[in-house]
Design an enzyme around this catalytic site. Structure first.
Site, short mmCIF file in Angstrom:
data_model
loop_
_atom_site.label_atom_id
_atom_site.label_comp_id
_atom_site.label_asym_id
_atom_site.label_seq_id
_atom_site.Cartn_x
_atom_site.Cartn_y
_atom_site.Cartn_z
N THR A 95 0.86 -1.19 0.00
CA THR A 95 0.00 0.00 0.00
C THR A 95 0.89 1.23 0.00
OG1 THR A 95 -1.65 -1.18 1.30
CG2 THR A 95 -1.84 1.23 1.20
N LYS A 170 -7.28 1.86 -2.77
CA LYS A 170 -6.86 1.25 -1.50
C LYS A 170 -6.88 2.29 -0.37
CE LYS A 170 -4.84 -1.30 1.57
NZ LYS A 170 -5.66 -2.15 2.41
N LYS A 239 0.07 5.15 8.46
CA LYS A 239 0.65 5.46 7.14
C LYS A 239 -0.45 5.63 6.10
CE LYS A 239 1.60 1.89 4.88
NZ LYS A 239 1.06 0.93 3.95
P1 NAP Z 1 4.89 -6.11 7.91
O1 NAP Z 1 4.52 -7.38 8.56
O2 NAP Z 1 5.32 -4.96 8.73
O3 NAP Z 1 6.02 -6.44 6.81
C1 NAP Z 1 6.63 -5.39 6.11
C2 NAP Z 1 7.69 -5.90 5.16
O4 NAP Z 1 8.45 -4.77 4.69
C3 NAP Z 1 8.70 -6.86 5.79
O5 NAP Z 1 9.15 -7.75 4.81
C4 NAP Z 1 9.82 -5.91 6.20
O6 NAP Z 1 11.09 -6.54 6.32
C5 NAP Z 1 9.83 -4.98 5.02
N1 NAP Z 1 10.46 -3.70 5.29
C6 NAP Z 1 10.04 -2.72 6.10
N2 NAP Z 1 10.88 -1.66 6.04
C7 NAP Z 1 11.88 -2.00 5.17
C8 NAP Z 1 13.04 -1.35 4.68
N3 NAP Z 1 13.32 -0.10 5.06
N4 NAP Z 1 13.83 -2.01 3.83
C9 NAP Z 1 13.53 -3.27 3.43
N5 NAP Z 1 12.44 -3.95 3.85
C10 NAP Z 1 11.63 -3.31 4.71
O7 NAP Z 1 3.69 -5.57 7.01
P2 NAP Z 1 2.42 -6.33 6.42
O8 NAP Z 1 1.34 -6.31 7.42
O9 NAP Z 1 2.85 -7.60 5.80
O10 NAP Z 1 1.98 -5.27 5.30
C11 NAP Z 1 2.66 -5.17 4.06
C12 NAP Z 1 1.93 -4.15 3.20
O11 NAP Z 1 0.57 -4.58 3.00
C13 NAP Z 1 1.83 -2.75 3.83
O12 NAP Z 1 1.93 -1.80 2.80
C14 NAP Z 1 0.44 -2.74 4.46
O13 NAP Z 1 -0.07 -1.44 4.56
C15 NAP Z 1 -0.32 -3.60 3.49
N6 NAP Z 1 -1.49 -4.31 4.04
C16 NAP Z 1 -1.39 -4.93 5.24
C17 NAP Z 1 -2.50 -5.61 5.75
C18 NAP Z 1 -2.47 -6.30 7.09
O14 NAP Z 1 -3.57 -6.54 7.63
N7 NAP Z 1 -1.34 -6.63 7.68
C19 NAP Z 1 -3.69 -5.66 5.01
C20 NAP Z 1 -3.74 -5.03 3.76
C21 NAP Z 1 -2.61 -4.36 3.28
P3 NAP Z 1 11.56 -7.15 7.74
O15 NAP Z 1 10.93 -8.50 7.85
O16 NAP Z 1 13.03 -7.17 7.62
O17 NAP Z 1 11.08 -6.19 8.81
#
Ligand code: NAP
Length: 293
Positions: A95, A170, A239
């Site tokens: 997102t 989104k 965010k």
């Molecule tokens: P998450 O668990 O926080 O995972 C984030 C990912 O980004 C991890 O692989 C993390 O790596 C990586 N990352 C963060 N900062 C980084 C950096 N500076 N350099 C390289 N890698 C970095 O997030 P998530 O919940 O899976 O969400 C992922 C996306 O989907 C987001 O944009 C979120 O808004 C969206 N989303 C989430 C949900 C939900 O319910 N969780 C639902 C819909 C959409 P590390 O493992 O090394 O930290």
């Protein structure tokens, strides 16, 4: 189709797992190596960089935390774009804001490859169950070619047109979700403050026009002030609210409630709740009670 997957957080790990279970060859990369083991057990190949993932895949999918994280895996000598082969595809499911997506499309096209933005609605459980809603926009050819993979991650898959439309959709979706969840937290806090039975409030809500699965899932946790198992990290909701406000400013649309709700989420972040589920924003609302009496 050989798939690359960059970003193995809550969502990315579950989505890559479903692709592996469906029989795709999946090459992965993540900043933190501790996320690899369960995927390697299912047959994933670990690459040394985002560039190496792209170079060994027909389509590389990224699922990153925020725009900064997208740039960190997209750009530079070891980034995804550097590894894209002509005719391959880059599918960003993170997102992000429209500007980030448009730049990803421009860089991808510069390599003779195709680009699709495809953010998702649905949290940890829908990602695990492959029931996400996928909002796609960009190169229609890549959308058509990747249907077999998209169908292993989502149950409702929409093509919205040019790059930018999926990012916009989104953000509009998440603005509603943040607002509705905040209203639920405030309703529970008020009911509790008045000495009402919050379980009965949830029953009343569930039998009326605002009944929804999120209230059924999060309502009891909020009412009990339990630990909030993280499905959607609060920092990501803040965010999304910030990016929605930015988008609204670009098009001249005031968002009166969202601006206030964003301040609430910023306060929750400042209180160290960023890695908790976004429902933990209820703690800030409840803790303000003494100030209002
Ligand atoms: P998450 O668990 O926080 O995972 C984030 C990912 O980004 C991890 O692989 C993390 O790596 C990586 N990352 C963060 N900062 C980084 C950096 N500076 N350099 C390289 N890698 C970095 O997030 P998530 O919940 O899976 O969400 C992922 C996306 O989907 C987001 O944009 C979120 O808004 C969206 N989303 C989430 C949900 C939900 O319910 N969780 C639902 C819909 C959409 P590390 O493992 O090394 O930290």
């Amino acid at each position: 189709m050989d798939i690359g997957f960059v970003g193995l957080g809550i969502m990315g790990s579950a989505m890559a797992t479903n692709l592996l279970k469906a029989g795709f060859r999946v090459t992965v990369w993540n900043r933190s190596a501790d996320k690899y083991a369960p995927l390697v057990d299912l047959g994933a190949i670990v690459a040394g960089s985002p560039r190496a993932v792209a170079a060994s895949s027909d389509v590389v999918i990224a699922m990153m935390a925020n725009p900064t994280a997208v740039l960190s895996v997209r750009d530079g000598e070891e980034g995804i774009v550097a590894g894209l082969l002509p005719g391959s595809g880059y599918l960003d499911m993170s997102t992000v804001d429209v500007k980030t997506s448009l730049e990803s499309a421009r860089l991808t096209h510069g390599k003779g490859a195709l680009f699709l933005e495809a953010p998702v609605a649905g949290s940890r459980k829908p990602a695990e169950d492959a029931t996400l809603t996928i909002m796609a926009a960009g190169d229609r050819e890549l959308y058509d070619n990747t249907q077999p993979a998209l169908e292993k991650m989502g149950k409702k898959i929409l093509f919205l047109g040019d790059t930018g439309h999926a990012a916009r959709m989104k953000l509009a979706n998440n603005l509603v979700m943040g607002g509705v969840l905040t209203a639920l937290c405030e309703g529970i806090a008020l009911a509790s403050g008045c000495g009402l039975d919050t379980a009965q409030l949830l029953e009343v809500l569930d039998s009326g026009a605002v009944s929804n699965p999120m209230f059924r899932l999060k309502g009891p946790q909020i009412a009990a002030n339990e630990n909030f198992p993280t499905a959607f990290p609060l920092k990501h909701m803040q965010k999304d609210l910030r990016l929605a406000l930015q988008l609204a400013e670009e098009v001249g649309q005031p968002l009166f409630a969202t601006a206030t709700i964003n301040e609430l989420y910023k306060k929750a972040l400042a209180e160290g709740l960023g890695d908790a589920d976004f429902a933990a924003v209820s703690r800030v609302i409840k803790s303000a009670a003494g100030n209002c009496a």
